[in-house]
Design an enzyme around this catalytic site. Sequence first.
Site, short mmCIF file in Angstrom:
data_model
loop_
_atom_site.label_atom_id
_atom_site.label_comp_id
_atom_site.label_asym_id
_atom_site.label_seq_id
_atom_site.Cartn_x
_atom_site.Cartn_y
_atom_site.Cartn_z
N HIS A 156 5.38 3.20 4.42
CA HIS A 156 6.48 4.07 4.34
C HIS A 156 7.83 3.15 3.09
O HIS A 156 9.01 4.00 3.73
CB HIS A 156 6.99 5.57 4.89
CG HIS A 156 5.51 5.47 5.45
ND1 HIS A 156 4.93 5.98 6.89
CD2 HIS A 156 4.11 5.72 5.04
CE1 HIS A 156 3.91 6.18 7.29
NE2 HIS A 156 3.17 6.39 5.58
N ASN A 157 7.62 2.37 2.53
CA ASN A 157 8.68 2.90 1.64
C ASN A 157 9.75 3.45 0.70
O ASN A 157 8.28 4.10 -0.17
CB ASN A 157 8.75 1.14 0.75
CG ASN A 157 7.96 -0.09 2.18
OD1 ASN A 157 6.81 0.36 2.57
ND2 ASN A 157 8.01 -1.00 2.31
#
Lengths: 589, 253
Positions: free
Chosen positions: A516-517
């Site tokens: 979840h960048n």
Amino acid sequence: MVKKLKEVDAVLVGMGWTGSIMARELSRAGLSVVALERGASRVPGDDFTLPNIRDELRFSVRQELMQDPAQETVTFRHSADKTALPMRRFGAFLPGDGVGGMGTHWNAQTYRFLPSDHTLRSHLTERYGRKKIPDDMLIADWGVTYDELEGHYDRFEKLCGLSGKAGNIRGKIHPGGNPYEGWRSAEYPNKPLKPSLAGVMFGEAASGLGYHPFPAPAGNMSAPYVNPEGVRLGACQYCGHCERFGCEANAKSSPNTTLLPVLAKEAKVEIRDRCYASRLVYDKSGRKVTAVVYVDLRTGEEIEQPAGIVVLSAWVFGNTHMMLHSGIGRPYDPRTGKGVVGRNYCHQIQSAVGVFFQDKELNPFMGAGSLGMVIDDFNGDNFDHRDLDFLGGGYIALNSTNGRPILNRPVPPGTPRWGSEWKQATAQWYRRAASMNCQGSNYASRGNYLDLDPTYRDVLGRPLIRMTYNLTDNDRKMSAFLTEKGAGIAKAMGATHIAANPRKGDFDVVPYQSSHNTGGTPMGTDPSTSAVNRYLQSWDAHNLFVLGASVFPQNAGYNPTGAVGALSYWAADAVVNKYLKNPTHLMKA
Amino acid sequence: MTEALPRRRFLIGAAAGTAAVTTAGAFAAPDQALAAPEGAPQAAPRAPAPATAPAASAPEYVPEPMQVLTAAEAAFIGAAADAIIPADDLSPSGSDCGVVTYIDRQLAGAYGAGARLYRSGPFSTPQPGTGNQSPLAPLEFFRAGIAAANTWVKATYGKELDGLDGPQVAEALKAMDAGKAEFAAIGSKPFFNALLQMVMEGFFSDPMYGGNRGMASWRMIGYPGLPATYADKIETYRGKRYEAEPQSIADFS
């Protein structure tokens, strides 16, 4: 010599969720669309079949469906005064690759962000005063509100056929759902999945503590479903092979199962797989992008594809890389705080609480990517931060996603890593353990950003993206708080052993944390702090739109895809209903 | 190594025999077909095991020929695997479960050659949080690591690892695990971490890769493997142990 092709109406770089949504909406509006995807074509019925799709070594450990770091990776350092070194293997996060992108092999945990997440700086300033926000915390409003996005969230959820239970339908609170969520115009399209025993136990313990558990919103079909595009999805078999795998049952929402079958029949859409975009051709004076240059990986030929509209629909690193490498927008400089591209890079501050039950058979191999129970009582600003020394929060969930034994065989804290005692503990606890996930937010910090690495290059000869990133004090305090709440639920569940691991110390790229960048091309209404405007249109090129979590100004305590899907429909609506009528900047700088 | 062979032969023969007998039953085939979702490809029905295959006729275990590991390297890995996964009433030892074969095949293949590994220079000492920066592909890394380990083990104990008795092997590996063994060039802890990861992969992965013989590890923990369709079981088996003869990819291929 670069071979130049005939102009098309629109060219997309990357064919995951965002590219698929935009391609569908543009073709619906009558535009000709070329989509460039560096990875392979992936068709579920051909590529995801039993028995081999259940191969943990091949897909989960060796990461066959993910980006190949030999081709392109990221360099990493903790702060701007250090030298970055390449991630020689991906670890902390796993970028996707191939038609369908990360959407092919995700868990399908699909949340809406809180209304306050979309107006974070205004909300916190109003509630606590300006002084509560540290100077180096670069949180910002999105420039689009939850109310404006609601219809787009709803559309994405119906595309995916999400299984879940609404907590707030048009302001009316419904028991069993999430009472903290923003209003919904409708119930979920599919009923919730059947919870695992661990999920039932979590729900009971959380209720007993006065929290508000609800079933995790799931892109795993609780029943067969036909989406508004007319595509049929199958029912989830609880096989425990979602993350890192394709689904052989067509039971997981993905671009491949919801949109690509429609796009395959669209005469005006051409998906060119194994075509690796290298740069955008930028006309600085005209403030337009005229073409995308790519390499056809089958021939090695370099090709220029001119287009009226260009859409960056790659991942966080890909979108930011393309902007920086093509010289579009001012690169962010952490010393001056000026510049916008590479700014607001965030990850996710996740922590785990392992729970072990002496007398419970949990059958951990029965699971689904989003099979879980969740509480949102400590997410975002759902709880009072006045007397706390941090901002943000996250959900706490018990997800039964997999019991695949190479990577998932928890043992109680203090057990050796190998030898007789380890073996005894593994045999004893494998079926009697579960893991709680504290999905912490990550608020942008001045020192965390992306730029181009001066030393290391990718397979196309371009500089690699350089990631300068570390946890902040806010992150560590938030994680300690959230993990302690999780441990409290574990205790209420009657766990024999509890392994609570709040995030401490410095960021490490080796252990997997989450993919979840976010950030790098942040959205907003002020061109001095955002790379794209509220319609995801580049301030520096009016025919360039940038989609995906790279536009988040900060990361919330949720999985990002729900918001990514909603924003894609929002931007597509702006292109079709605003930009096509008057092709210029949709907001004044 | 040679001394251990008779024992190894016996154990694997016994494990394979058990598998042959139990998989002859019709477990899981009917409900697996029922549970498959509409439109989903179904696993091909399993060929029935020959009715004339009693346990006694299970093929005798023959050690696999090594593809890339030298005899000394294989002996080192075998000794380490047997300390990491000791034989007991839960399972045969690591090497008896095929861990050496697994590691040899992995190192002989794309993984060992450095597939999916960014290998461009310049190279530097790893910094905190940056992960392994070795220029070596995994086969060369293991080769260098085993050589360094054997040099240290010989200097410390007077013999190479496979010549030590069980408690001494464990003691030597503990020193490497703690990073206390002094290796030239490759740190003992990074080497041990890589070795431990590979041994565990070999013990727990699908048997088609050469390890996990007779699905010994899956039996040990109660992991059923394939076909993994549980929509009809997730509720009915809440709190009840789901017992099933494990099945591997080979059983469906």
